[in-house]
Scaffold this active site. Structure first.
Site, PDB file in Angstrom:
ATOM      1  N   LYS A 259      18.912   1.292  -1.082  1.00  0.00           N
ATOM      2  CA  LYS A 259      19.910   1.306  -2.148  1.00  0.00           C
ATOM      3  C   LYS A 259      19.589   2.414  -3.160  1.00  0.00           C
ATOM      4  CE  LYS A 259      20.656  -3.720  -2.111  1.00  0.00           C
ATOM      5  NZ  LYS A 259      22.118  -3.763  -1.907  1.00  0.00           N
TER       6      LYS A 259
ATOM      7  N   ASP B 267      21.065  -2.547   5.053  1.00  0.00           N
ATOM      8  CA  ASP B 267      21.424  -3.174   3.781  1.00  0.00           C
ATOM      9  C   ASP B 267      22.501  -4.242   3.962  1.00  0.00           C
ATOM     10  OD1 ASP B 267      21.268  -3.644   1.059  1.00  0.00           O
ATOM     11  OD2 ASP B 267      22.732  -2.088   0.536  1.00  0.00           O
TER      12      ASP B 267
ATOM     13  N   LYS C   5      21.784 -18.012   1.524  1.00  0.00           N
ATOM     14  CA  LYS C   5      21.099 -16.731   1.731  1.00  0.00           C
ATOM     15  C   LYS C   5      19.997 -16.601   0.687  1.00  0.00           C
ATOM     16  CE  LYS C   5      21.760 -11.763   0.934  1.00  0.00           C
ATOM     17  NZ  LYS C   5      22.717 -10.697   0.531  1.00  0.00           N
TER      18      LYS C   5
ATOM     19  N   ARG D  12      23.889 -11.258   6.243  1.00  0.00           N
ATOM     20  CA  ARG D  12      24.623 -11.864   7.356  1.00  0.00           C
ATOM     21  C   ARG D  12      23.716 -12.088   8.563  1.00  0.00           C
ATOM     22  NH1 ARG D  12      28.607  -6.886   6.972  1.00  0.00           N
ATOM     23  NH2 ARG D  12      27.872  -7.235   4.854  1.00  0.00           N
TER      24      ARG D  12
ATOM     25  N   ASP E 143      15.986  -7.302  -2.365  1.00  0.00           N
ATOM     26  CA  ASP E 143      16.710  -6.490  -1.384  1.00  0.00           C
ATOM     27  C   ASP E 143      16.700  -5.021  -1.798  1.00  0.00           C
ATOM     28  OD1 ASP E 143      18.285  -5.559   0.653  1.00  0.00           O
ATOM     29  OD2 ASP E 143      20.169  -6.225  -0.238  1.00  0.00           O
TER      30      ASP E 143
ATOM     31  N   ASP F 205      19.286 -11.681  -5.230  1.00  0.00           N
ATOM     32  CA  ASP F 205      20.003 -11.724  -3.959  1.00  0.00           C
ATOM     33  C   ASP F 205      19.720 -13.014  -3.192  1.00  0.00           C
ATOM     34  OD1 ASP F 205      21.878 -10.526  -2.322  1.00  0.00           O
ATOM     35  OD2 ASP F 205      20.422  -9.368  -1.173  1.00  0.00           O
TER      36      ASP F 205
ATOM     37  N   GLU G 157      22.063  -7.076   5.380  1.00  0.00           N
ATOM     38  CA  GLU G 157      21.015  -7.937   5.938  1.00  0.00           C
ATOM     39  C   GLU G 157      21.298  -9.421   5.783  1.00  0.00           C
ATOM     40  OE1 GLU G 157      20.543  -8.735   1.950  1.00  0.00           O
ATOM     41  OE2 GLU G 157      20.886  -6.776   2.845  1.00  0.00           O
TER      42      GLU G 157
END
Length: 497
Positions: free
Chosen positions: A276, A346, A264, A350, A269, A287, A348
């Protein structure tokens, strides 16, 4: 990045310089070569140990002003506990501890690779050297000022005194490649997001061509043609275009199925429209630690000429909340044809991994796939920062990862998967939704990923707790530890070469 050292191997007979580091057991016994080197200073060690109540426990340190005849500034004695109970990762730790005792500005240090029972074996001395490399890392490229009157010190020359330099150098060669991979991963995670965005990340991954890795970079147009709408939906709110990077190392037999690693790579993010909280959001530059691990691993495999065919694939996006960003309630069609209702923008990572997993599974038919992702806060609630969460559809692969984790200290803990959890991500409007609520959040994320791997043996590693804001250890004082490179290299070397 700065490691601040120049590492080399020298014979025991070489005169030590600067700081001298030696080892004793829990009875304060020293090795024969060490006693010969210290001479009358052996009695000094005994007196200092009594005065400081130093018992030689594993990892404990006795720091002494060295007597004049040694011609070094300081004498450091590291306890190794019961010498007959030592494990390989103990030598890694000792290398880190030894390096920590070399003050900034000291030009030279010598570490005597001898235990009370005799000289360290080649593999043990090589692990010690790996610990030195890992501990010496510092991410300081953006530091432009130092305290008044202080100059940036030159790199310390750390010599490891060994019995058989040829054997130790040979044993260290592969470990040096792994150290380079870990350092690369740490650098990538530590970079700020204004410097390391998807296109720049892809450019840095492309540099692996220098060590023999074949690299293919897919832009937005290419991914649209493939139907990667789940991945592209995450990045559509950013001015920075998304990328998919596929790295191939062909070190195995021609035609043999590759092993595959997927990362990933959310370079920043914000959470998107489901934004967030501001507090701590700066950490979301990390991230992309899963992608960083995959790049570091591919570098390590190539540099040590691993006898394996390997694929590394990373989905690189930036999750931002502008007027083009995807919304809660949107439905995207993934490359596999399955549809996903976006409940929370959020969640995201996956979505990114769903398309990359399907692409790798169908394009390369690998022996297995392992994905790494800073995916959920839920895994930190469950396991803290000591273990990564492991989800698997294959028991053998899972057991091998547990073994590799114990050997390297990058530990994994297996978490459950099951149809009961799968029902939690069923959607009223699409094939699935991208969150299943608060309960079992790390599990439902893994359940979604499992829908995109087909029959390929697969492991998902949720590294949210281990890869950024990493625990400080004897071999890592960085915000990012480069977690996963040593773990996966060990898995490959033990079982797939």
């Amino acid at each position: 990045m700065s490691e601040g050292i120049k590492l080399g191997f020298v014979p025991f007979s070489t005169s030590p310089k600067g700081v001298l580091v030696v080892f004793c057991d829990d009875s304060l016994k020293l090795g024969p070569a060490t006693r010969k080197l210290l001479g009358e200073a052996v009695a000094l060690v005994q007196r200092a140990a009594t005065a400081d109540r130093f018992k030689g426990k594993s990892g404990s340190v006795l720091d002494i002003v060295a007597p004049a005849h040694l011609k070094v500034g300081r004498l450091v004695v590291i306890g190794c506990g019961k010498a007959n109970e030592l494990k390989p990762q103990d030598f890694l730790k000792f290398g880190g501890i030894a390096t920590s005792r070399v003050p900034a500005g000291v030009a030279d240090a010598t570490i005597v690779a001898e235990l009370p029972g005799g000289v360290m074996k080649a593999d043990e001395a090589a692990e010690l050297a790996l610990g030195v490399r890992l501990r010496a890392y510092a991410f300081d490229r953006y530091k432009t000022k130092r305290p008044e009157g202080e100059e940036k010190p030159a790199a310390a020359k750390i010599a490891i005194a060994v019995a058989d330099g040829t054997a130790v150098r040979k044993a260290f060669r592969a470990r040096e490649a792994v150290a380079d991979g870990v350092v690369l991963a740490r650098d990538l995670v530590n970079e700020p997001a204004n410097v390391l965005y998807p296109e720049e990340f892809a450019r840095r991954a492309n540099a692996l061509k220098k060590v023999g890795v074949a690299v293919e970079i897919l832009d937005v147009k290419a991914m649209k043609k493939l139907g990667m709408n789940a991945l592209l939906g995450v990045g559509q709110g950013s001015e920075r275009e998304s990328r998919l990077v596929v790295m191939r190392w062909n070190g195995g037999k021609r035609g043999e199925k590759p092993v595959a690693f997927i990362g990933k790579g959310v370079c920043f993010d914000t959470g998107g429209i489901s934004i967030k909280p501001a507090a701590g959001m700066e950490d979301m530059k990390g991230d992309m630690a899963g992608a960083a691990c995959v790049v570091g691993l591919m570098h390590a495999l190539a540099e040590r000429n691993a006898k394996v065919n390997a694929i590394g694939a990373i989905g690189l996006v930036e999750n931002m909340p502008d007027g083009k960003a995807q919304r809660p309630g949107d439905i995207v069609t993934s490359m596999s044809g399955q549809t996903i209702e976006v409940i929370n923008t959020d969640a995201e990572g996956r979505l990114v991994l769903a398309d990359v997993l399907h692409y790798v599974a169908t394009q390369y038919s690998p022996k297995f796939m392992i994905d790494l992702a800073t995916l959920t806060g839920a895994i930190i609630v469950a396991l803290g920062q000591e273990y990564a969460g492991m989800f698997a559809n294959d028991d053998t692969l899972a057991e091998r990862l547990v073994e590799a984790g114990k050997a390297t200290g990058e530990r994994v803990w297996r978490m459950p998967l099951g149809p009961e959890y799968d029902k939690m991500i069923d959607s009223k409007f699409a094939d699935m939704k991208n969150t299943g609520g608060r309960h079992g959040g790390a599990i439902t994320a893994a359940q979604l990923l499992q829908r995109f791997v087909g029959k390929t043996p697969w492991v998902h590693l949720d590294i949210a707790g281990t890869a950024l804001g990493s625990p400080q250890t004897d071999t890592n004082k960085s915000w990012s530890s480069g977690w996963g490179v040593r773990l996966l290299d060990r898995l490959v070397s033990d079982h797939y070469e």
